[in-house]
Each structure stands twice: as structure tokens, then as C-alpha cells.
Scaffold this active site. Sequence first.
Site, mmCIF file in Angstrom:
data_model
loop_
_atom_site.group_PDB
_atom_site.id
_atom_site.type_symbol
_atom_site.label_atom_id
_atom_site.label_comp_id
_atom_site.label_asym_id
_atom_site.label_seq_id
_atom_site.Cartn_x
_atom_site.Cartn_y
_atom_site.Cartn_z
ATOM 1 N N ASP A 137 35.312 -49.169 -4.466
ATOM 2 C CA ASP A 137 35.824 -48.324 -3.405
ATOM 3 C C ASP A 137 35.138 -48.680 -2.094
ATOM 4 O OD1 ASP A 137 37.318 -46.972 -5.200
ATOM 5 O OD2 ASP A 137 35.922 -45.304 -5.445
ATOM 6 N N LYS A 165 40.728 -51.158 0.389
ATOM 7 C CA LYS A 165 41.544 -51.918 1.325
ATOM 8 C C LYS A 165 42.988 -52.025 0.828
ATOM 9 C CE LYS A 165 38.961 -55.046 3.978
ATOM 10 N NZ LYS A 165 38.027 -56.134 3.828
ATOM 11 N N MET A 223 33.285 -33.954 1.133
ATOM 12 C CA MET A 223 34.499 -34.196 1.926
ATOM 13 C C MET A 223 34.827 -33.011 2.830
ATOM 14 S SD MET A 223 36.789 -36.031 -1.026
ATOM 15 C CE MET A 223 36.380 -34.947 -2.375
HETATM 16 N N1 SAH Z 1 31.792 -39.685 -6.517
HETATM 17 C C1 SAH Z 1 31.085 -39.461 -5.274
HETATM 18 C C2 SAH Z 1 31.817 -38.536 -4.338
HETATM 19 C C3 SAH Z 1 33.099 -39.079 -3.825
HETATM 20 S S1 SAH Z 1 33.894 -37.979 -2.722
HETATM 21 C C4 SAH Z 1 29.688 -38.916 -5.592
HETATM 22 O O1 SAH Z 1 29.410 -38.568 -6.754
HETATM 23 O O2 SAH Z 1 28.872 -38.863 -4.671
HETATM 24 C C5 SAH Z 1 33.379 -38.589 -1.170
HETATM 25 C C6 SAH Z 1 32.422 -37.635 -0.519
HETATM 26 O O3 SAH Z 1 31.126 -37.756 -1.073
HETATM 27 C C7 SAH Z 1 32.217 -37.900 0.952
HETATM 28 O O4 SAH Z 1 33.244 -37.335 1.742
HETATM 29 C C8 SAH Z 1 30.902 -37.197 1.193
HETATM 30 O O5 SAH Z 1 31.066 -35.808 1.262
HETATM 31 C C9 SAH Z 1 30.160 -37.498 -0.095
HETATM 32 N N2 SAH Z 1 29.292 -38.683 0.044
HETATM 33 C C10 SAH Z 1 29.343 -39.806 -0.668
HETATM 34 N N3 SAH Z 1 28.372 -40.665 -0.293
HETATM 35 C C11 SAH Z 1 27.682 -40.049 0.676
HETATM 36 C C12 SAH Z 1 26.569 -40.405 1.488
HETATM 37 N N4 SAH Z 1 25.951 -41.592 1.354
HETATM 38 N N5 SAH Z 1 26.121 -39.524 2.394
HETATM 39 C C13 SAH Z 1 26.735 -38.330 2.528
HETATM 40 N N6 SAH Z 1 27.780 -37.939 1.803
HETATM 41 C C14 SAH Z 1 28.270 -38.783 0.899
#
Ligand code: SAH
Length: 477
Positions: free
Chosen positions: A263, A285, A396
Site C-alpha cells: 500500500d 498507485k 483516518m
Molecule cells: N492498518 C493500519 C491502519 C490503516 S488505516 C494500522 O494498523 O495502523 C490508515 C490510518 O492509520 C491513517 O489515516 C492514520 O489515521 C493511521 N496511520 C497509519 N500510519 C500512521 C502514522 N505513521 N502516523 C499516524 N497515523 C497513521
Amino acid sequence: MNLFPIFANLAGRRALIVGGGVVAERKAALLLSAGAQLDVVAADVTALFGKWIAAGKARHCAEAFDEQQLDGCWLAVAATDDRRLNARVAAAANARRIFVNVVDDPSLCTFQVPSIVDRSPLMIAVSTGGAAPMLARLARERIETLFDHSWGTLAGLLERARARIRERYASLPARRRFYETLLRGPVMRLAAARRFDEANAALDAELAGSSSSSGESQIPDSDLHPLPENGSVTLVGAGPGDPGLVTLNALRALNEADVILHDRLVSPDVLDLARRDAERIDVGKIVGKHHTPQAQINELMLAEARKGKRVVRVKGGDAFIFGRGGEEIEFLREHGIRYSIVPGITAAIACAAYAGIPLTHRDYAQSVRFATAHRRRSESDGDALTAAGETLAIYMGVAEAAPLRDRLFADGWLADTPFAIVENGTRPEQRVVLGTLAELVERVQAHDVHAPALLILGAVAALAAQNHWFAATPVDK
Ligand code: SAH
């Protein structure tokens, strides 16, 4: 070559260790695990030595060293803090042609103990011949990450089948090919999933199947072990961005991948860890910015796996936390594709840690909830997100701060509840914005907060002001 490498069979053979402290203890533990009969010479022994002696695993043969104690021994270790005594032990051992190791004194050693990666019966030993023991240790650490414990399981299975393998594949090249395909096939996969009986059965099937007593020479090389019909998919959670937060299992999967589907959220630093010649496909992409045709990703995974490839599907954070991992394995299961799952550190856990926010705290928060601001439309509004003494981590959420704030108010969260927004958590450019719920929209705008960002709501959020330690200092205006 400075030193000749050997693996010694010490089972039931006597070894003498002079010294009863912690350094001696480490060497003794190794000798005992190799089945040696251990004689210990020391005035004082550690508690662990005491246990070994009481249990009959080792024998406390004397308080003081005497040359005669070496008689009948196969090797000796001098591990006291008395250099002169160590030298005496070495000289006496040399006189008797008994291999001796003197701890911390390579010049007196006639054998050295390597750094080892123990996947018994597979044993990997590393030595610099005393030139730079620390380097050997670092090399060992690297190797440690490359071989998970299923290699030991596999080696055990193969030990049992050794005679049959030799019989079935008489020539060395054929045997080599057999072992190579074995590492890619179901036996290894089942060993890795700790399904021992099935791994055994798969090995038996492998050896029984497609066999011909008339000899292997009639079978073209390429037909002996074609790629398995279907490959497999490993769903890997790659964590939030800092490559140091990738687990050993994730690293191994990345090292073994034929194809990597990732992703956008997966950081380039993490992808750098993957095997160089693995094909990489940025599904972010392919599917474009807006709607994610999950179906397209599923079809791609399926197509690659059906070519016999090892597909690694990498996701940010954890695949099972707002990562659609559940949907993907359902799809794979329905299509008969084997899968395994490597959990990752999810954004809430990582962002909280890197902002100094304990998600639970005896004084402030007794529970934590992971939620997303995006909901499927069919869900009814107004199911309260709030609970007293709870921390809420919202994924999100920042893109639409105003409706989110309104919903949180409607759910009963108070205007003065502290929040922390962690943007680009765990990455060098991480920013933390603090405030209270009443100020949320204004702060998001003032600091131009962008995805990926995580919202942490609850009393603990305020602790970032004092506990922060990583990257930029939090802002609270
Ligand atoms: N599976 C992922 C979440 C995917 S949803 C997990 O377990 O983290 C995507 C959301 O995750 C983003 O919109 C944000 O809210 C959060 N997120 C993912 N990586 C992040 C990061 N490095 N810093 C802050 N928020 C993050």
C-alpha cells in the site's frame, strides 16, 4: 585459516571447568546442553551451578585445581578471574594434549567457542578466530534474524528421513534440487506454521510421490520438482513507518518474497528491507486515489499466487486493524490459496509510544478503543464512542475534523477533553499537535495537519506535553 572449525560430540564425555562464577556458568550451560559430563573445580559456585550439582548434571570435584583432575577429560575450560591459575590450567591441559579454552585470553586457547545460532539440529557457528569477537557477535545477530525456528523443525524432520532421501535421490545434484524445492514448498511452510504432523506427512508424500525405481536419470531435471502449483500469500503488517518496528517474521517474509504488493502507507525505508530482486507492485498507485477496488487487489494476489509465487502483501501498521486483512484472507481461503499472517505494530500503539502517551494509565484510563472516523453508511449514528476513563484512538479522522468533533460531542465527550494528533507517527517528520476537543478543528487547520495522522482522545493525551521524546516538540497553540 587461523582456526580449524569442528563440531565436537561431547555426549557422555568428561569436560573440566575451572571456575564457578557467572562466566564459567555460561560455558558450563553450553557444555551441558551438548551432553557433556561436567566436572567443576571452584571454591564457590553460583546458585545455578549449585542446582546442576544437586540434580547430578555436574559434579563438584574439588575446591582447588590440581593437574590430575584433567586426566580422562576430553576438553577443559579455565574461567576464573585469576590469570595465573588460568595459565596453569592451560599449561597442564597442553601437556596432556587436551583442548583448552581460557576465557578472555585467546593466546592461551587451543580451542575457541564460537558465537552460535542454535536451531538444533541445525547449528550455525561464527568465529573471527579471536580477531574481533564483537564482530562475530554482530554477524551472529544478523544470521539470527534470517533463520526462524522452523529451520530446526525442518532439520529434525529431514534427519528422520535422511536414508530415504538418499535412496530416492541418489545423485548429489538431484538431492540438492530436492532440498531447494523443499524450502519453497509445503513442508517448510507447515513447519513454519508449527503443524508438525502435517509437515511430516507432506515430507512423506514428497518422498513417495513421483518416484520411479528405474532411476532419476530418465526424468528431465526441470520435471523433477516443478514449482508448486499454487504459491502462497503472507499478509504482513509492516508497522507505522520506522523500519525498526518491523518484526523479525516480517523481515523474513520480505526476504523470501517473489512478489510484494504494498500500500501507499508502507514506508520506502521498510520496503528497502525486502529482497532486491522481488517484484514490487504499488497497489495504491494501481487503484488510484479514491475508491479502492479491493477486488482488483484480490485478483492480483490470486493471479500471482497461482503462478506459484510467494506473494507478500504488505500493509501499514497491522493488517487486521482497519487494514482489510480479514476480507483478503476470506478471499484467499475461498480460492484455496494458502496464507499466513504476520502481525504488525498498529498506528495507535506506535504513535502513542512515540508521542509519550500511555494509552492506559492507572490514574486516567482503564481501557482503550481503536475506532475509525469512516463508517459504512448503513451504520446507525449515535452509538456512543465515549466511556468514562477510556482512551479513544481514531484512525483516518483528521480529514473531516468538524463532523468528527460534532459526533464526539453528541456521543458525550466533553469540550475540555484533551486530544493529541500524531501526524507521520514514528517517522523523522513526526508532528504532535495538542489541545482540547473544543479546539480540534481550529488546531487541525492552524497546523495544516495531513494524513497519515492519528487522533488520541482522553486524559492521557495531555501527557505528551511532558513525556515526549521523539522528533519535534509537541505544539499546543
Ligand atoms: N492498518 C493500519 C491502519 C490503516 S488505516 C494500522 O494498523 O495502523 C490508515 C490510518 O492509520 C491513517 O489515516 C492514520 O489515521 C493511521 N496511520 C497509519 N500510519 C500512521 C502514522 N505513521 N502516523 C499516524 N497515523 C497513521
